[in-house]
Design a protein around this motif. Structure first.
Motif, PDB file in Angstrom:
ATOM      1  N   ALA A  72      31.100  39.466  40.186  1.00 58.95           N
ATOM      2  CA  ALA A  72      32.520  39.543  39.819  1.00 58.95           C
ATOM      3  C   ALA A  72      33.040  40.970  39.967  1.00 58.95           C
ATOM      4  N   LYS A  75      33.905  42.060  43.466  1.00 57.42           N
ATOM      5  CA  LYS A  75      35.104  41.495  44.088  1.00 57.42           C
ATOM      6  C   LYS A  75      36.311  42.424  43.942  1.00 57.42           C
ATOM      7  N   ARG A  76      36.113  43.501  43.194  1.00 61.24           N
ATOM      8  CA  ARG A  76      37.185  44.502  43.132  1.00 61.24           C
ATOM      9  C   ARG A  76      37.265  45.322  44.407  1.00 61.24           C
ATOM     10  N   TYR A  80      37.656  38.672  51.402  1.00 63.48           N
ATOM     11  CA  TYR A  80      36.758  37.680  52.003  1.00 63.48           C
ATOM     12  C   TYR A  80      37.540  36.610  52.753  1.00 63.48           C
ATOM     13  N   PRO A  88      43.201  25.888  47.869  1.00 62.38           N
ATOM     14  CA  PRO A  88      43.471  25.136  46.641  1.00 62.38           C
ATOM     15  C   PRO A  88      44.818  24.415  46.790  1.00 62.38           C
ATOM     16  N   PHE A  96      50.584  29.894  47.555  1.00 58.35           N
ATOM     17  CA  PHE A  96      49.141  30.155  47.531  1.00 58.35           C
ATOM     18  C   PHE A  96      48.862  31.659  47.489  1.00 58.35           C
ATOM     19  N   ARG A  99      49.726  33.087  44.099  1.00 59.77           N
ATOM     20  CA  ARG A  99      48.715  32.752  43.083  1.00 59.77           C
ATOM     21  C   ARG A  99      47.454  33.575  43.280  1.00 59.77           C
ATOM     22  N   GLN A 100      47.071  33.725  44.547  1.00 62.41           N
ATOM     23  CA  GLN A 100      45.869  34.494  44.844  1.00 62.41           C
ATOM     24  C   GLN A 100      46.052  35.945  44.388  1.00 62.41           C
ATOM     25  N   GLU A 102      47.927  36.918  41.977  1.00 59.22           N
ATOM     26  CA  GLU A 102      47.835  36.896  40.513  1.00 59.22           C
ATOM     27  C   GLU A 102      46.381  37.004  40.059  1.00 59.22           C
ATOM     28  N   LEU A 103      45.533  36.201  40.718  1.00 59.18           N
ATOM     29  CA  LEU A 103      44.120  36.202  40.338  1.00 59.18           C
ATOM     30  C   LEU A 103      43.471  37.556  40.642  1.00 59.18           C
ATOM     31  N   LEU A 104      43.945  38.196  41.699  1.00 55.11           N
ATOM     32  CA  LEU A 104      43.393  39.491  42.076  1.00 55.11           C
ATOM     33  C   LEU A 104      43.988  40.615  41.237  1.00 55.11           C
TER      34      LEU A 104
END
Lengths: 307, 411
Positions: A72, A75-76, A80, A88, A96, A99-100, A102-104
């Motif tokens: 984890a 991933k900073r 990829y 998703p 998409f 949202r991606q 946001e997760l990052l």
């Protein structure tokens, strides 16, 4: 210490599938190509690097962190592009990507917009109805938008047309200039030859060779093919002091190896002959590996036509 | 512990399905509550009790079978209130993990700096929250329906007749409810009260009398009363013939006999009782029904809450099974085979166990038995079962989270 160090990695899926005792080291800022046929074990290694698969043996250290234990945290730094593109559930590419982001934890979308423009992607399209190429572009945007230090790309040009492939190579070169470390797999030699600094060839889960592409591009030993107009010229020429690798009397052709230091002597000799044509046989990565393949192929009992 | 961003995104992708599978059972539960008619059920129960032998066999159970809580616990939460949430749980548990791994879209979530454990914990939390909210909504609207239709939550101290009578008498509800003679002593009040209840004045007077002497009512029917009861029944059957009705239907509305002289004559003849006596019996029977009607909607708030808590815990445990297999398998088809197969098998075993004593042991093969609806209705032992459900659910969720954290993902 290398930026990415893969040591003794193993994952055995049985039937000779998986990978076995892989060792690679990649320096910071290097663009590293990873070539092999389908099923050679490219994706397996990439999944191990991403921390999706736990190596049975050995370890992968990226910037000193373990790819499985610190997955984890890593991933900073890592963008990829998966080998298989499946998004998703999201109504459109824009949603998409948002949202991606946001997760990052990414706020600034300017890099995303830049790449979208370059790749001429319309992200507002319905994600499910996108063509393969559009999906691939969306995946590329998702991986590149955060400006990560390392990019791990699993066959990133699948589905892109030649024009877009060129755009993509340009984006890669930009990233390279910024000092990014890029690890990319491909089944096309041409692609990696022109973008990568180093290329590793994998076959049946084992690394066959690692080659500096600079050596290939700046190869001083050139190979030329000459066809003469008359049999007399041909017969005379083969008595000259050159390193002939092949003589084809029927066609009045010779294939001759000339070092760059010898080129002037070569041409002054040629002045006295009548030729039909003269071509250079380009030395490519593909050829280099083909030679290696046939060598290892002989060792393994004549399996030489793998590529 | 949880990732808010993932939770929000999961919610975004799942709320529509949740709405569908919550609204439908909620409406069904409200319908069952609304159509529940204690008079009708009581009538049916009277019939059953009067069949020689059957009443003795059923004994106390009659009481528990006819209540609203029993209707809900043993019908609604065993069929529509079970199957619909089950479908939701099966679909959602699979889509939260296994289907995303199968398709490969999980790669995007896991290529962000969010730990795998956190991802899977958030998904588990979503599933549990969704189930909880489903039963919260069902419970809340159930209460709304119970109150709206049966006035069972508030104001039950003052039945409609008390309210009507007190308006006529110009007293407040409390005074009248505490001293029903006030109604009896006023002709207009009696008429208003009877009208409010929808019964005849004379039945209403008997009802008030019964109500005031409720404490002195003897529990065990005497021999004489039993004999009377039998005579009365034969009268009713004859009257039903005369009216061309089913006797069962007539018992729920015996005032019909009084309204029809033909039927009354047949009933009097068949029962061998004088008309006045027969009428008095009918009145008494009707008044008793009214009293049980008052009792019938005597709705246990605690029982209702426990039934819903039990249903939630049952689904907590069942969803943990589906979730576990969603975490274990990388392929949707495998995740569904066990994640849906096992809960459905539990359902079938539980259903079959109720078909007869020879199949009763099947109940030990089903998790659903731990829901213990009957125990809740009779206020028996159900806490240990609840604890068992909570423990099973917690353990399986934790195992699922652990498995997902450790496993190889083909992304």
């Amino acid at each position: 210490m290398p930026y990415i160090e893969i040591s003794g990695i193993k994952k055995d899926y049985g039937d000779g599938r998986g990978n076995f005792d892989l060792n690679l080291s990649i320096e910071r800022g290097e663009v590293f190509g990873f070539v092999g046929t389908n099923g050679a074990g490219k994706t397996t290694l990439i999944r191990q690097m991403m921390g999706f698969l736990r190596p049975e043996d050995g370890s992968i250290k990226i910037n000193g962190l373990d790819s499985w234990e610190d997955s984890a945290e890593l991933k900073r730094y890592i963008g990829y592009v998966p080998g298989e593109i499946a998004f998703p559930d999201a109504p459109s590419g824009t949603v998409f990507l948002r949202r991606q982001a946001e997760l990052l934890g990414l706020k600034d979308m300017s890099r995303a917009d830049e790449i979208i423009n370059k790749l001429q992607l319309d992200p507002t399209a319905n994600l499910k109805r996108m063509s393969k190429g559009m999906k691939q572009k969306t995946a590329i945007v998702a991986a590149f938008m955060a400006d990560f230090d390392i990019l791990i790309l699993d066959e990133p040009t699948t589905g892109l047309d030649p024009l877009m492939r060129r755009e993509f190579v340009e984006i890669l070169n930009e990233e390279k200039k910024k000092g990014k470390t890029i690890f990319m797999s491909s089944h096309m030699f041409e692609e990696v030859e022109h973008t990568c600094d180093k290329v590793a060839l994998i076959k049946e889960g084992r690394i066959i060779a690692v080659k500096d592409t600079l050596e290939i591009r700046h190869n001083t030993k050139k190979v030329y093919k000459i066809e003469f107009s008359s049999a007399e010229d041909y017969k005379l020429f083969i008595t000259e002091a050159f390193d002939f690798s092949e003589q084809r009397e029927d066609y009045q052709q010779v294939i001759v190896k000339i070092n760059d230091t010898d080129i002037n002597r070569f041409f002054s000799v040629l002045k006295n002959y009548h030729m039909k044509f003269l071509t250079e046989i380009k030395y490519s990565l593909e050829q280099y590996f083909k030679n290696l393949y046939s060598l290892t192929g002989e060792n393994q009992g004549g399996k030489s036509d793998v590529l | 512990m949880f990732c808010k961003t993932i939770f929000k995104q999961t919610l975004n992708q799942n709320w529509k399905l949740w709405m569908i599978f919550t609204i439908i059972p909620t409406i069904m539960s409200m319908l069952i509550i609304t159509v529940y008619d204690p008079k009708m059920v009581q009538g049916m129960m009277n019939m059953i009790q009067n069949v020689p032998g059957v009443g003795d066999i059923l004994g106390d159970r009659i009481e528990t079978m006819s209540s609203l809580l029993a209707m809900l616990g043993e019908n609604f939460y065993m069929l529509p209130g079970y199957i619909l949430p089950l479908i939701y749980v099966i679909m959602t548990a699979n889509s939260l993990i296994a289907s995303q791994v199968d398709r490969g879209s999980m790669a995007y979530i896991l290529s962000t700096p969010i730990k795998r454990t956190k991802v899977v914990r958030t998904q588990a939390f979503y599933l549990i929250t969704a189930i909880f909210c489903t039963f919260l909504v069902i419970t809340t609207f159930g209460f709304v329906a119970v109150q709206a239709k049966h006035n069972a939550l508030w104001g039950q101290a003052y039945t409609a007749d008390v309210k009507a009578a007190s308006t006529v008498l110009n007293f407040d509800n409390d005074t009248v409810a505490n001293d029903l003679t006030l109604i009896l002593n006023n002709q207009d009040a009696v008429r208003a009260g009877a009208k409010a209840r929808g019964i005849d004045d004379d039945v209403y007077i008997v009802y008030l009398g019964l109500k005031m002497s409720a404490a002195e009512e003897s529990a065990a029917p005497t021999e004489q009363a039993k004999e009377m009861q039998e005579k009365l029944m034969s009268g009713i059957v004859a009257a039903a013939d005369a009216l061309d009705m089913e006797a069962a239907d007539l018992t729920t509305d015996m005032s019909k006999i009084k309204g029809n002289s033909h039927a009354m004559a047949a009933a009097v003849k068949a029962s061998g009782l004088p008309q006045e006596l027969f009428t008095a019996f009918i009145n008494r029977q009707l008044a008793t029904d009214e009293i049980t009607f008052d009792k019938g909607v005597d709705f246990s708030v605690k029982g209702y809450l426990m039934i819903n808590l039990g249903a939630f815990l049952m689904f907590f445990a069942i969803s943990s099974i589906s979730f576990l297999f969603s975490c274990v398998f990388n392929l949707t088809k495998n995740s569904l085979a066990l994640g849906a197969g096992i809960p459905i098998a539990f359902f079938i075993f539980h259903l079959m166990s109720q078909f007869g004593s020879s199949l009763e042991n099947l109940k030990y093969l089903s998790l659903n038995t731990l829901f213990a609806a009957h125990e809740i209705v009779i206020d028996g032992v159900y806490i240990p079962q609840f604890i068992a459900l909570a423990v099973i659910g917690s353990v399986l969720y934790l195992v699922g989270i652990k498995v997902f954290k450790e496993k190889d993902l083909p992304l």
